[in-house]
Scaffold this motif. Structure first.
Motif, PDB file in Angstrom:
ATOM      1  N   CYS A  30       1.018  -1.331   0.040  1.00  0.00           N
ATOM      2  CA  CYS A  30       0.012  -0.001   0.091  1.00  0.00           C
ATOM      3  C   CYS A  30       0.803   1.135   0.069  1.00  0.00           C
ATOM      4  O   CYS A  30       1.905   1.533   0.673  1.00  0.00           O
ATOM      5  CB  CYS A  30      -1.093   0.023   1.201  1.00  0.00           C
ATOM      6  N   ARG A  31       0.313   2.150  -1.009  1.00  0.00           N
ATOM      7  CA  ARG A  31       1.209   3.377  -0.875  1.00  0.00           C
ATOM      8  C   ARG A  31       0.132   4.713  -0.546  1.00  0.00           C
ATOM      9  O   ARG A  31      -0.840   4.747  -0.656  1.00  0.00           O
ATOM     10  CB  ARG A  31       1.595   3.843  -2.366  1.00  0.00           C
ATOM     11  N   ARG A  32       1.001   5.671   0.089  1.00  0.00           N
ATOM     12  CA  ARG A  32       0.368   6.808   0.570  1.00  0.00           C
ATOM     13  C   ARG A  32      -0.080   7.725  -0.586  1.00  0.00           C
ATOM     14  O   ARG A  32       0.738   7.672  -1.606  1.00  0.00           O
ATOM     15  CB  ARG A  32       1.267   7.786   1.584  1.00  0.00           C
ATOM     16  N   SER A  33      -1.282   8.217  -0.600  1.00  0.00           N
ATOM     17  CA  SER A  33      -1.606   9.232  -1.697  1.00  0.00           C
ATOM     18  C   SER A  33      -1.890  10.566  -1.261  1.00  0.00           C
ATOM     19  O   SER A  33      -2.437  10.555  -0.214  1.00  0.00           O
ATOM     20  CB  SER A  33      -2.684   8.569  -2.712  1.00  0.00           C
ATOM     21  N   ALA A  34      -1.480  11.524  -1.968  1.00  0.00           N
ATOM     22  CA  ALA A  34      -1.589  12.829  -1.691  1.00  0.00           C
ATOM     23  C   ALA A  34      -3.263  13.064  -1.196  1.00  0.00           C
ATOM     24  O   ALA A  34      -4.053  12.469  -2.004  1.00  0.00           O
ATOM     25  CB  ALA A  34      -1.249  13.898  -2.766  1.00  0.00           C
ATOM     26  N   GLY A  35      -3.460  13.514  -0.111  1.00  0.00           N
ATOM     27  CA  GLY A  35      -4.855  14.089   0.134  1.00  0.00           C
ATOM     28  C   GLY A  35      -5.369  12.981   0.885  1.00  0.00           C
ATOM     29  O   GLY A  35      -6.750  13.269   1.106  1.00  0.00           O
ATOM     30  N   GLN A  36      -4.852  11.653   1.061  1.00  0.00           N
ATOM     31  CA  GLN A  36      -5.662  10.622   1.883  1.00  0.00           C
ATOM     32  C   GLN A  36      -5.160  10.705   3.344  1.00  0.00           C
ATOM     33  O   GLN A  36      -3.930  10.513   3.701  1.00  0.00           O
ATOM     34  CB  GLN A  36      -5.527   9.575   1.055  1.00  0.00           C
ATOM     35  N   ALA A  37      -5.970  10.936   4.149  1.00  0.00           N
ATOM     36  CA  ALA A  37      -5.570  11.075   5.602  1.00  0.00           C
ATOM     37  C   ALA A  37      -5.806   9.686   6.198  1.00  0.00           C
ATOM     38  O   ALA A  37      -6.323   8.821   5.876  1.00  0.00           O
ATOM     39  CB  ALA A  37      -6.432  12.211   6.293  1.00  0.00           C
ATOM     40  N   TRP A  65      -2.984  11.619  12.398  1.00  0.00           N
ATOM     41  CA  TRP A  65      -1.701  12.549  12.468  1.00  0.00           C
ATOM     42  C   TRP A  65      -1.375  13.296  11.082  1.00  0.00           C
ATOM     43  O   TRP A  65      -1.536  12.561  10.183  1.00  0.00           O
ATOM     44  CB  TRP A  65      -0.414  11.704  12.667  1.00  0.00           C
ATOM     45  N   SER A  66      -1.112  14.378  11.281  1.00  0.00           N
ATOM     46  CA  SER A  66      -0.977  15.044   9.875  1.00  0.00           C
ATOM     47  C   SER A  66       0.553  15.295   9.889  1.00  0.00           C
ATOM     48  O   SER A  66       1.401  15.251  10.603  1.00  0.00           O
ATOM     49  CB  SER A  66      -1.362  16.653  10.059  1.00  0.00           C
ATOM     50  N   GLY A  67       0.977  14.823   8.255  1.00  0.00           N
ATOM     51  CA  GLY A  67       2.350  14.555   8.242  1.00  0.00           C
ATOM     52  C   GLY A  67       2.712  13.125   8.385  1.00  0.00           C
ATOM     53  O   GLY A  67       1.967  12.514   8.580  1.00  0.00           O
ATOM     54  N   LEU A  68       3.842  12.837   8.001  1.00  0.00           N
ATOM     55  CA  LEU A  68       4.305  11.474   7.909  1.00  0.00           C
ATOM     56  C   LEU A  68       4.910  11.067   9.166  1.00  0.00           C
ATOM     57  O   LEU A  68       5.867  11.804   9.890  1.00  0.00           O
ATOM     58  CB  LEU A  68       5.607  11.569   6.937  1.00  0.00           C
ATOM     59  N   PRO A  69       4.460  10.175   9.806  1.00  0.00           N
ATOM     60  CA  PRO A  69       4.874   9.536  11.404  1.00  0.00           C
ATOM     61  C   PRO A  69       6.387   9.442  11.198  1.00  0.00           C
ATOM     62  O   PRO A  69       6.955   8.622  10.117  1.00  0.00           O
ATOM     63  CB  PRO A  69       3.982   8.404  11.333  1.00  0.00           C
ATOM     64  N   ALA A  70       7.231   9.661  12.275  1.00  0.00           N
ATOM     65  CA  ALA A  70       8.232   9.415  12.241  1.00  0.00           C
ATOM     66  C   ALA A  70       8.880   9.208  13.489  1.00  0.00           C
ATOM     67  O   ALA A  70       8.346   9.625  14.378  1.00  0.00           O
ATOM     68  CB  ALA A  70       9.248  10.633  11.700  1.00  0.00           C
ATOM     69  N   GLY A  71      10.078   8.156  13.785  1.00  0.00           N
ATOM     70  CA  GLY A  71      10.311   8.168  14.979  1.00  0.00           C
ATOM     71  C   GLY A  71      11.354   6.484  15.062  1.00  0.00           C
ATOM     72  O   GLY A  71      11.116   5.756  14.026  1.00  0.00           O
ATOM     73  N   VAL A  72      12.163   6.223  15.862  1.00  0.00           N
ATOM     74  CA  VAL A  72      12.972   5.389  16.143  1.00  0.00           C
ATOM     75  C   VAL A  72      12.091   4.007  16.553  1.00  0.00           C
ATOM     76  O   VAL A  72      12.290   2.817  16.067  1.00  0.00           O
ATOM     77  CB  VAL A  72      14.114   5.255  17.193  1.00  0.00           C
ATOM     78  N   ALA A  73      10.963   4.164  17.216  1.00  0.00           N
ATOM     79  CA  ALA A  73      10.222   2.986  17.552  1.00  0.00           C
ATOM     80  C   ALA A  73       9.037   2.998  16.426  1.00  0.00           C
ATOM     81  O   ALA A  73       7.963   3.415  16.747  1.00  0.00           O
ATOM     82  CB  ALA A  73       9.295   3.457  18.824  1.00  0.00           C
ATOM     83  N   SER A  74       9.287   2.314  15.476  1.00  0.00           N
ATOM     84  CA  SER A  74       8.623   2.080  14.404  1.00  0.00           C
ATOM     85  C   SER A  74       7.336   1.265  14.558  1.00  0.00           C
ATOM     86  O   SER A  74       6.097   1.606  13.784  1.00  0.00           O
ATOM     87  CB  SER A  74       9.298   1.345  13.207  1.00  0.00           C
ATOM     88  N   GLY A  75       7.206   0.659  15.799  1.00  0.00           N
ATOM     89  CA  GLY A  75       5.863  -0.014  15.947  1.00  0.00           C
ATOM     90  C   GLY A  75       4.428   0.831  16.460  1.00  0.00           C
ATOM     91  O   GLY A  75       3.553   0.412  16.708  1.00  0.00           O
ATOM     92  N   ILE A  76       5.050   2.049  17.040  1.00  0.00           N
ATOM     93  CA  ILE A  76       4.230   2.902  17.462  1.00  0.00           C
ATOM     94  C   ILE A  76       4.026   4.360  16.598  1.00  0.00           C
ATOM     95  O   ILE A  76       3.554   5.192  17.147  1.00  0.00           O
ATOM     96  CB  ILE A  76       4.313   3.511  18.987  1.00  0.00           C
ATOM     97  N   LEU A  77       4.002   4.018  15.442  1.00  0.00           N
ATOM     98  CA  LEU A  77       4.028   5.019  14.388  1.00  0.00           C
ATOM     99  C   LEU A  77       2.442   5.032  13.575  1.00  0.00           C
ATOM    100  O   LEU A  77       2.424   5.533  12.606  1.00  0.00           O
ATOM    101  CB  LEU A  77       5.026   5.134  13.175  1.00  0.00           C
ATOM    102  N   ASP A  78       1.422   4.542  14.283  1.00  0.00           N
ATOM    103  CA  ASP A  78       0.281   4.592  13.751  1.00  0.00           C
ATOM    104  C   ASP A  78      -0.293   6.020  13.416  1.00  0.00           C
ATOM    105  O   ASP A  78      -0.369   7.090  14.564  1.00  0.00           O
ATOM    106  CB  ASP A  78      -0.783   3.717  14.623  1.00  0.00           C
ATOM    107  N   ASP A  79      -0.900   6.323  12.331  1.00  0.00           N
ATOM    108  CA  ASP A  79      -1.562   7.418  12.278  1.00  0.00           C
ATOM    109  C   ASP A  79      -2.431   8.050  13.055  1.00  0.00           C
ATOM    110  O   ASP A  79      -2.891   8.919  13.356  1.00  0.00           O
ATOM    111  CB  ASP A  79      -2.251   7.620  10.765  1.00  0.00           C
TER     112      ASP A  79
END
Ligand SMILES: Cc1ncc(COP(=O)(O)O)c(C=O)c1O
Length: 451
Positions: free
Chosen positions: A224-231, A363-377
């Motif tokens: 799955c890929r992110r598309s512009a405008g899809q929250a 979350w607005s923007g791309l989730p980021a951080g070292v703890a990749s398991g808790i980057l849910d939008d």
């Protein structure tokens, strides 16, 4: 596993399955207790989620068998487990349920090298009071995620064993999960063990090693890929569309499968029993939050024990998200403001179920951080967590990456456990909030490896 003792909940020990937002009920003997049947019938701001609530006499707790470390929690705490209650209601006896669990355990061990077992806990000295570390890193799939999905698969296997109208057509439907790592791995292991086809909806940019493991387990990758405008998370959107077309939600977001949240209550039961054996009740329960099923379900497990009079106090809930993705904070601030404005907290919580967008926005923007398991939008199970925070006088920590890395390194050095960044985030929260707590705290080392 032994069956030479009385069942803790016999025939008549029942299960009520109802949506905590709209009240719609599901008969789990006749239809799968996964997603609220009212989803899609309203304007969309209702936070539908099915909750499975055991009814009838209180189970015996702790269960009367000593060797906790070697037991399967879905056997040990079966009196609380929906699949067991459904099995009994469908006329299966203890021995038949034991045989279903045993057979599945052997199949899981053949795929992953280990069966489902209760996990160890150990204490280390840390600031004011002891810190108990519950180690899930050696579990099936090397994370706690298996607890969510094991209970769902047991439900399917019990239905297969009993036959009847609830089973009709289920075996013809594929399983589906939205995840970027640990949950997909656990799901693919269990699906392989049950020989059940599964689609895993994963980000196209997921780690190549994770994708290769999933393929090796026989899962079908749906990139799955992110598309512009899809929250929101494109994997969650794609899974939802698949579920609308008949896929079984073998996934760990409560709104898609409320039964999945219930499985992690076993963590609370184990913790309560293990600490009890040391004469302790945890004052704080620290949990890292991504989609939120872990914290919501674990806290609910403690709440069940308190409601049954088995424990006297609820632990304060301390939840953690990272600086680069913390959608829960807005919800928690809004809830604090609403309760602070003088409204009765249970009334605010009930009203929140019909005003989802007031509390939870992606979350607005791309989730980021070292703890990749808790980057849910989105924190899909936000409501269960807010309930825990409100009822326990809880706290939320927003963590810097550096603090998560330091906590992970500290745990690794102190224990030798190869916990991941995500798995150590709760420990970082305990460290951040050291001056706010007294008494023993518990953190759950939820995952092994890097992310
Ligand atoms: C290792 C680990 N810990 C914790 C979490 C967070 O759990 P939840 O998404 O239920 O909040 C995840 C989620 O992927 C995880 O992989």
């Amino acid at each position: 596993m032994s069956i030479d003792r009385p069942a803790e909940a016999g025939p008549g020990a029942a299960l009520r399955v109802a949506c905590s937002a709209c009240g719609a009920t599901v008969d789990p003997l006749a239809a799968e207790p996964f997603r609220c049947p009212a989803v899609g019938t309203d304007k969309g701001d209702v936070d539908h989620i099915l909750e499975c609530m055991p009814t009838g006499p209180a189970p015996v707790f702790p269960p009367p068998v000593a060797d906790l470390g070697r037991e399967n929690p879905f056997w040990r705490y079966r009196a609380f487990v929906p699949a067991y209650r459904i099995a009994r209601a469908l006329g299966l006896d203890d021995a038949t349920y034991a045989a279903v669990v045993d057979r599945f355990d052997r199949a899981v061990a053949a795929v992953d090298g280990r069966p489902m077992r209760c996990t160890p806990v150990r204490a280390i000295a840390a600031g004011p009071g002891r810190l108990w570390l519950k180690d899930e890193t050696g579990s099936v799939g090397r994370s706690h995620k298996v607890r969510h999905l094991y209970g769902v698969m047991l439900y399917l296997l019990v239905m297969a064993e009993a036959g009847g109208p609830g089973w009709a057509g289920l075996r013809d439907r594929r399983l589906g999960i939205a995840s970027c790592g640990n949950a997909a791995t656990a799901a693919a292991i269990l699906a392989r063990a049950a020989d059940w086809p599964i689609d895993v909806f994963v980000p196209a940019e997921a780690a190549p090693g994770v994708l290769a493991r999933l393929e090796a387990l026989g899962a079908t990758l749906r990139l799955c890929r992110r598309s512009a405008g899809q929250a929101g998370d494109p994997c969650a959107h794609a899974l939802r569309a698949a579920v609308d077309s008949g896929t079984l939600p073998f996934t760990v977001q409560g709104p898609e499968n409320g039964l999945a949240v219930t499985g992690v209550e076993t963590l609370a039961f184990e913790l309560a029993e293990q600490l009890w054996a040391h004469g302790e009740q945890p004052a704080w329960l620290a949990l890292q939050v991504g989609g939120g099923a872990l914290a919501s379900g674990c806290w609910r497990g403690f709440a069940r024990l308190r409601d049954l009079g088995i424990i006297s106090n609820l632990p304060g809930l301390l939840v953690a998200q990272g600086r680069g993705c913390h959608p829960l904070l807005r919800a928690w601030r809004q809830m604090q403001a609403d309760v602070g404005a003088g409204a009765e907290s249970d009334a605010v919580l009930a009203a929140a179920a019909r005003r989802r967008s007031r509390y939870m926005v992606p979350w607005s923007g791309l989730p980021a951080g070292v703890a990749s398991g808790i980057l849910d939008d989105e924190t899909y199970d936000w409501r269960g967590i807010l309930r825990g925070l409100v009822h326990s006088g809880g706290m939320m920590a927003v963590l810097e990456d550096a603090d998560i890395v330091a906590a992970r390194d500290w745990v690794r050095a102190a224990t030798g456990i190869e916990v991941s960044h995500t798995g150590a985030a709760g420990v970082a929260a305990v460290q951040q909030r050291a001056s706010h707590r007294s008494g023993a705290a518990v953190a759950v080392l939820t995952g092994h490896g890097t992310g």
